[in-house]
Write an enzyme that holds these catalytic residues in place. Sequence first.
Site, PDB file in Angstrom:
ATOM      1  N   CYS A   1      85.250   5.279  81.619  1.00  0.00           N
ATOM      2  CA  CYS A   1      85.984   5.060  80.372  1.00  0.00           C
ATOM      3  C   CYS A   1      87.488   5.043  80.625  1.00  0.00           C
ATOM      4  O   CYS A   1      88.023   5.917  81.322  1.00  0.00           O
ATOM      5  CB  CYS A   1      85.634   6.161  79.372  1.00  0.00           C
ATOM      6  SG  CYS A   1      86.548   6.052  77.813  1.00  0.00           S
TER       7      CYS A   1
ATOM      8  N   GLN B   1      69.645  16.233  64.903  1.00  0.00           N
ATOM      9  CA  GLN B   1      70.004  16.110  66.315  1.00  0.00           C
ATOM     10  C   GLN B   1      70.709  14.773  66.580  1.00  0.00           C
ATOM     11  O   GLN B   1      70.254  13.726  66.126  1.00  0.00           O
ATOM     12  CB  GLN B   1      68.764  16.214  67.191  1.00  0.00           C
ATOM     13  CG  GLN B   1      68.163  17.606  67.252  1.00  0.00           C
ATOM     14  CD  GLN B   1      68.954  18.569  68.130  1.00  0.00           C
ATOM     15  OE1 GLN B   1      69.955  18.203  68.747  1.00  0.00           O
ATOM     16  NE2 GLN B   1      68.517  19.803  68.188  1.00  0.00           N
TER      17      GLN B   1
ATOM     18  N   TYR C   1      66.985  28.382  61.166  1.00  0.00           N
ATOM     19  CA  TYR C   1      68.065  27.393  61.276  1.00  0.00           C
ATOM     20  C   TYR C   1      67.408  26.006  61.321  1.00  0.00           C
ATOM     21  O   TYR C   1      67.608  25.226  62.256  1.00  0.00           O
ATOM     22  CB  TYR C   1      68.923  27.614  62.515  1.00  0.00           C
ATOM     23  CG  TYR C   1      69.409  29.032  62.721  1.00  0.00           C
ATOM     24  CD1 TYR C   1      70.563  29.493  62.083  1.00  0.00           C
ATOM     25  CD2 TYR C   1      68.717  29.912  63.536  1.00  0.00           C
ATOM     26  CE1 TYR C   1      71.009  30.798  62.279  1.00  0.00           C
ATOM     27  CE2 TYR C   1      69.155  31.211  63.738  1.00  0.00           C
ATOM     28  CZ  TYR C   1      70.297  31.655  63.110  1.00  0.00           C
ATOM     29  OH  TYR C   1      70.731  32.938  63.297  1.00  0.00           O
TER      30      TYR C   1
ATOM     31  N   CYS D   1      83.954   3.639  72.739  1.00  0.00           N
ATOM     32  CA  CYS D   1      83.531   4.946  73.242  1.00  0.00           C
ATOM     33  C   CYS D   1      82.126   4.809  73.788  1.00  0.00           C
ATOM     34  O   CYS D   1      81.226   4.331  73.089  1.00  0.00           O
ATOM     35  CB  CYS D   1      83.569   6.000  72.131  1.00  0.00           C
ATOM     36  SG  CYS D   1      82.927   7.609  72.689  1.00  0.00           S
TER      37      CYS D   1
ATOM     38  N   ASP E   1      66.605  27.931  66.430  1.00  0.00           N
ATOM     39  CA  ASP E   1      67.487  26.814  66.804  1.00  0.00           C
ATOM     40  C   ASP E   1      68.861  27.054  66.191  1.00  0.00           C
ATOM     41  O   ASP E   1      69.299  26.341  65.291  1.00  0.00           O
ATOM     42  CB  ASP E   1      66.896  25.489  66.310  1.00  0.00           C
ATOM     43  CG  ASP E   1      67.637  24.278  66.859  1.00  0.00           C
ATOM     44  OD1 ASP E   1      68.548  24.460  67.689  1.00  0.00           O
ATOM     45  OD2 ASP E   1      67.318  23.149  66.444  1.00  0.00           O
TER      46      ASP E   1
ATOM     47  N   CYS F   1      84.799  13.109  77.005  1.00  0.00           N
ATOM     48  CA  CYS F   1      83.923  13.109  78.185  1.00  0.00           C
ATOM     49  C   CYS F   1      84.494  14.010  79.271  1.00  0.00           C
ATOM     50  O   CYS F   1      85.130  13.534  80.219  1.00  0.00           O
ATOM     51  CB  CYS F   1      83.750  11.689  78.720  1.00  0.00           C
ATOM     52  SG  CYS F   1      82.846  10.616  77.608  1.00  0.00           S
TER      53      CYS F   1
ATOM     54  N   CYS G   1      91.569  11.291  76.332  1.00  0.00           N
ATOM     55  CA  CYS G   1      90.654  11.776  75.294  1.00  0.00           C
ATOM     56  C   CYS G   1      89.936  13.035  75.766  1.00  0.00           C
ATOM     57  O   CYS G   1      89.635  13.177  76.949  1.00  0.00           O
ATOM     58  CB  CYS G   1      89.657  10.663  74.966  1.00  0.00           C
ATOM     59  SG  CYS G   1      88.190  11.202  74.107  1.00  0.00           S
TER      60      CYS G   1
ATOM     61  N   GLU H   1      67.230  27.823  56.200  1.00  0.00           N
ATOM     62  CA  GLU H   1      68.450  27.082  56.534  1.00  0.00           C
ATOM     63  C   GLU H   1      69.554  27.453  55.548  1.00  0.00           C
ATOM     64  O   GLU H   1      69.311  27.619  54.345  1.00  0.00           O
ATOM     65  CB  GLU H   1      68.184  25.579  56.484  1.00  0.00           C
ATOM     66  CG  GLU H   1      69.395  24.680  56.543  1.00  0.00           C
ATOM     67  CD  GLU H   1      70.228  24.869  57.795  1.00  0.00           C
ATOM     68  OE1 GLU H   1      71.459  24.964  57.664  1.00  0.00           O
ATOM     69  OE2 GLU H   1      69.644  24.931  58.900  1.00  0.00           O
TER      70      GLU H   1
ATOM     71  N   CYS I   1      71.960  25.230  72.393  1.00  0.00           N
ATOM     72  CA  CYS I   1      72.940  24.305  72.980  1.00  0.00           C
ATOM     73  C   CYS I   1      74.043  25.064  73.719  1.00  0.00           C
ATOM     74  O   CYS I   1      75.065  24.484  74.075  1.00  0.00           O
ATOM     75  CB  CYS I   1      73.546  23.411  71.896  1.00  0.00           C
ATOM     76  SG  CYS I   1      74.416  24.313  70.576  1.00  0.00           S
TER      77      CYS I   1
END
Length: 466
Positions: free
Chosen positions: A72, A296, A325, A159, A394, A81, A78, A346, A421
């Site tokens: 990129c 997601q 969640y 992008c 989650d 990434c 930026c 949630e 995550c």
Amino acid sequence: MLKVGEKYRIEIVDMGQDGEGIGRAEGMAVFVKEAVIGDICTVEITKVKKNYAFGKLFEIVEPSKDRIAPLCEYFRECGGCSLGALSYEGQLELKQNQVRAALERIGGVREPEVLEIIGMENPEYYRNNGQFPVGGTSENPAVGFYRPKSHYVVDCMDCMLQSEPAVAAAHVLREYIKEYGVSVYNPKTEKGTLRHLIVRNAEGTGEVMVILVINKGKLPDQEVLVEWLKEAIDEIEPDEETGVKYKLRSFVLNINQNKNGGAVMGEKNIFVYGQERITDLFEGIEYLISPRSFYQVNTKQAKKLYATAADFANLTGEETVFDLYCGVGTISLYLASKAKRVIGIEYVKDAVLDANRNAIKNGIVNAVFTCGKAEEVLPEMVMKGTRAHVAVLDPPRSGCDERLLKAVADAGVERIVYVSCNPSTLARDVKILTEMGYEFIKAQPVDMFGWTSHVESVVLLSKVQK
């Protein structure tokens, strides 16, 4: 002791969350921007703290086998990434090792079984939810991403992570701002209108939602903007693999008057065109997606993620499952056909409404959803006698509240499937759960976020039988 201005030869053995290389000099960790794992380099020390230091890359003595030329053109400007100079194979190896290291170091798991990471077949243009801050001026607008550790918006004409509809909508917005002189929000003066562009696209149906986050008021000639967006999105060729054709189905103004940063979106939505929700088709299930509900961001990898979660849950059709969640109910409804009952909790009201609508839309009667903070709702449910065999967790990047983990244990849950995550908070919570009588079984990393330092993982824990 390291000294500012002095140069050291350092081997980079790890990488941090911002993509910086990490090595050691004289026993001290040194963070080096633009260095990648495997590099042997000369580093000039720029700042020394008590237990670590920062340095700038002076010379690459021996490049890593995984070092590549960034794909990129905006890589060094930026902040998107962070792993742009590391080959995709190198990224996968790095992320798998980071999951293992976190489980060992933070989670206290000795020699954890970490399965081979599930990578993407095509790690580009994979996001179904693009968020672009808007900067610059009315005459020279910038629609792109923040420069690292700043609020300066780098104008990115393309992008490699975003979908085609997102990039097309960004082009339209630039022209619209210039044509109509729309003001851009300035966080320093707290004046101006446009703050963010958000584009959500459903890969299973081709439906696209464009959201403009504004400070207040309305936009000039909104109908013209809608027509421009429709035309631009309609010009995108159908997906070569699925044949799905994108089309604009919803245009929304979101009002956010928060003056001190914080959440990208505000509470109030004004639906200017089309539907209030778009619909995606995911593994035979239709999902309604509203502007603020969680879904997601990588559809193709989400299918692999949820298949892993279902495999770890090992359902026979007789179990009650907690989905904590739960977002718009994606995992809940995915597991409903395999379980006796699914209970989803949630915090975001719009997501709960979507989850209930999704259950009705798909004729799923054994999934129920409750709105509230999982760490507050679940303990109350457990006190009233609700029990489950399996819990799917989650949580956001911050991980689970310890009250929630205790409630899960108190509910007599036999198996916990933890989707995370963030390897660090995942490992922290694994440690807490092991202290509550659970045993770590295995972990499956899944790459949902190519070219960034983030990684998703699914962990299975089982209640220790006394």
